[in-house]
Design an enzyme around this catalytic site. Structure first.
Site, mmCIF file in Angstrom:
data_model
loop_
_atom_site.group_PDB
_atom_site.id
_atom_site.type_symbol
_atom_site.label_atom_id
_atom_site.label_comp_id
_atom_site.label_asym_id
_atom_site.label_seq_id
_atom_site.Cartn_x
_atom_site.Cartn_y
_atom_site.Cartn_z
ATOM 1 N N ARG A 103 -17.242 -50.457 2.600
ATOM 2 C CA ARG A 103 -16.278 -51.554 3.605
ATOM 3 C C ARG A 103 -14.976 -51.736 2.473
ATOM 4 O O ARG A 103 -14.832 -51.617 1.185
ATOM 5 C CB ARG A 103 -16.476 -52.885 4.129
ATOM 6 N N HIS B 167 -12.028 -43.186 8.554
ATOM 7 C CA HIS B 167 -13.581 -43.671 8.526
ATOM 8 C C HIS B 167 -14.647 -43.567 9.194
ATOM 9 O O HIS B 167 -14.791 -43.699 10.149
ATOM 10 C CB HIS B 167 -12.856 -45.160 9.426
#
Length: 308
Positions: free
Chosen positions: A223, A271
């Site tokens: 993350r 991502h």
């Protein structure tokens, strides 16, 4: 009829409407900021707007559209509500492929070959066996455990660190605060696959990088909030770290003016390391809605205290 609210502050989730209705035509679906969302029983979420659950008195279930739940629970008043996530075997395979690519990038000196190409400089580096490359996985859950064991099967010297003790074939495991420093000291390529919790926020910072051997590299696909970006840039500038492959960022998309885009030795990806198929997402959401109606146990419910 169950009302489902599609909630996000960054993405228009209305594309899920026809997919969910194909699974269960009886659903009443509203997409934020439609005020009907406030009377929903189920929230289907990605980056939920702050404070929204507190305004939803009929809410009975919070369901992430991804494997992680940090962005749907962070800062929200959950009132003991169950929170579920998506589990898809495709996620693990995609993550394995991404991490293997990153490991090969450093193990086989592709980072140096690309830097040399920009200078039109021909230099061939010696090929080292996989056993000479010490890979360290932070996080040994469903994704990290699979990646660690697969890399070990390919001959890499693999270590793994987790909050609580784990045992994996072919993997040297470490756990808790006492195990972190020795884990980092034996790691040439550090891979972060941790969940985001209060304990892991900012874990990839100056102390972590200083504990790695000189010339180590980072692959970050956990993350964005795990990484202290300024500390990474400083470790790269000093030469202590060789490079980094980064897939997640505190702000996404990564702003065009951000120095990480152009930092030597850094690869930025959008991502994309792995993602669940939307057919799996909507099938699991619809299944949990049916279970909620029937009073049956929910699938893939998470411990909101630990965040996974």
């Amino acid at each position: 009829m169950t009302r489902v609210a599609l909630l996000s502050r960054s993405v228009d989730l209305d594309f899920l409407r026809p997919l969910l209705l194909a699974q269960d035509a009886s659903l009443d679906i509203a997409t934020w900021p439609d005020p009907r969302c406030l009377q929903a029983e189920v929230a289907v979420c990605w980056q939920t707007p702050p404070g929204l659950y507190a305004r939803m008195p009929r809410l009975r279930l919070v369901h992430s559209i991804a494997a992680g739940v940090d962005n749907v629970v962070d800062g929200q008043a959950l009132r003991g509500l169950p929170v579920c996530r998506v589990v898809d075997p495709l996620l693990a395979q995609g993550m394995l492929q991404y991490v293997l690519w990153g490991v090969l990038h450093f193990h086989r000196h592709f980072d140096r070959a690309l830097a040399n190409q920009r200078r039109a400089h021909w230099q061939r580096h010696a090929q080292a066996p996989a056993s000479d490359c010490r890979v360290g996985l932070m996080g040994l859950g469903e994704l990290g455990g699979l990646v660690a064991q697969q890399l070990a099967a390919m001959g890499y010297a693999v270590g793994g660190w987790s909050r609580t003790p784990r045992s994996l074939d072919g993997v040297q495991t470490f756990s808790g605060d006492p195990g972190l420093q020795p884990f980092l000291a034996r790691t040439d390529v550090l891979v972060c696959l941790l969940p985001l919790t209060d304990a892991t926020r900012g874990i990839l910072g100056a102390d972590c990088f200083a504990a790695l051997p000189a010339g180590a590299a980072l692959i970050h696909c956990g993350r964005g909030e795990h990484l202290v970006q300024g500390d990474l840039l400083a470790a790269l500038d000093s030469g202590h770290l060789r490079g980094a492959v980064l897939d997640v960022f505190e702000t996404e998309p990564l702003p065009a003016e951000h120095p990480l885009w152009h930092a030597p030795g850094v690869v930025v990806t959008p991502h994309m390391a792995s993602m669940a198929g939307f057919d799996v997402v909507v099938r699991q959401i619809a299944d949990n809605v049916a279970r909620l109606r029937a009073g049956e146990p929910l699938q893939h419910q998470v411990d909101t205290v630990h965040g996974y």
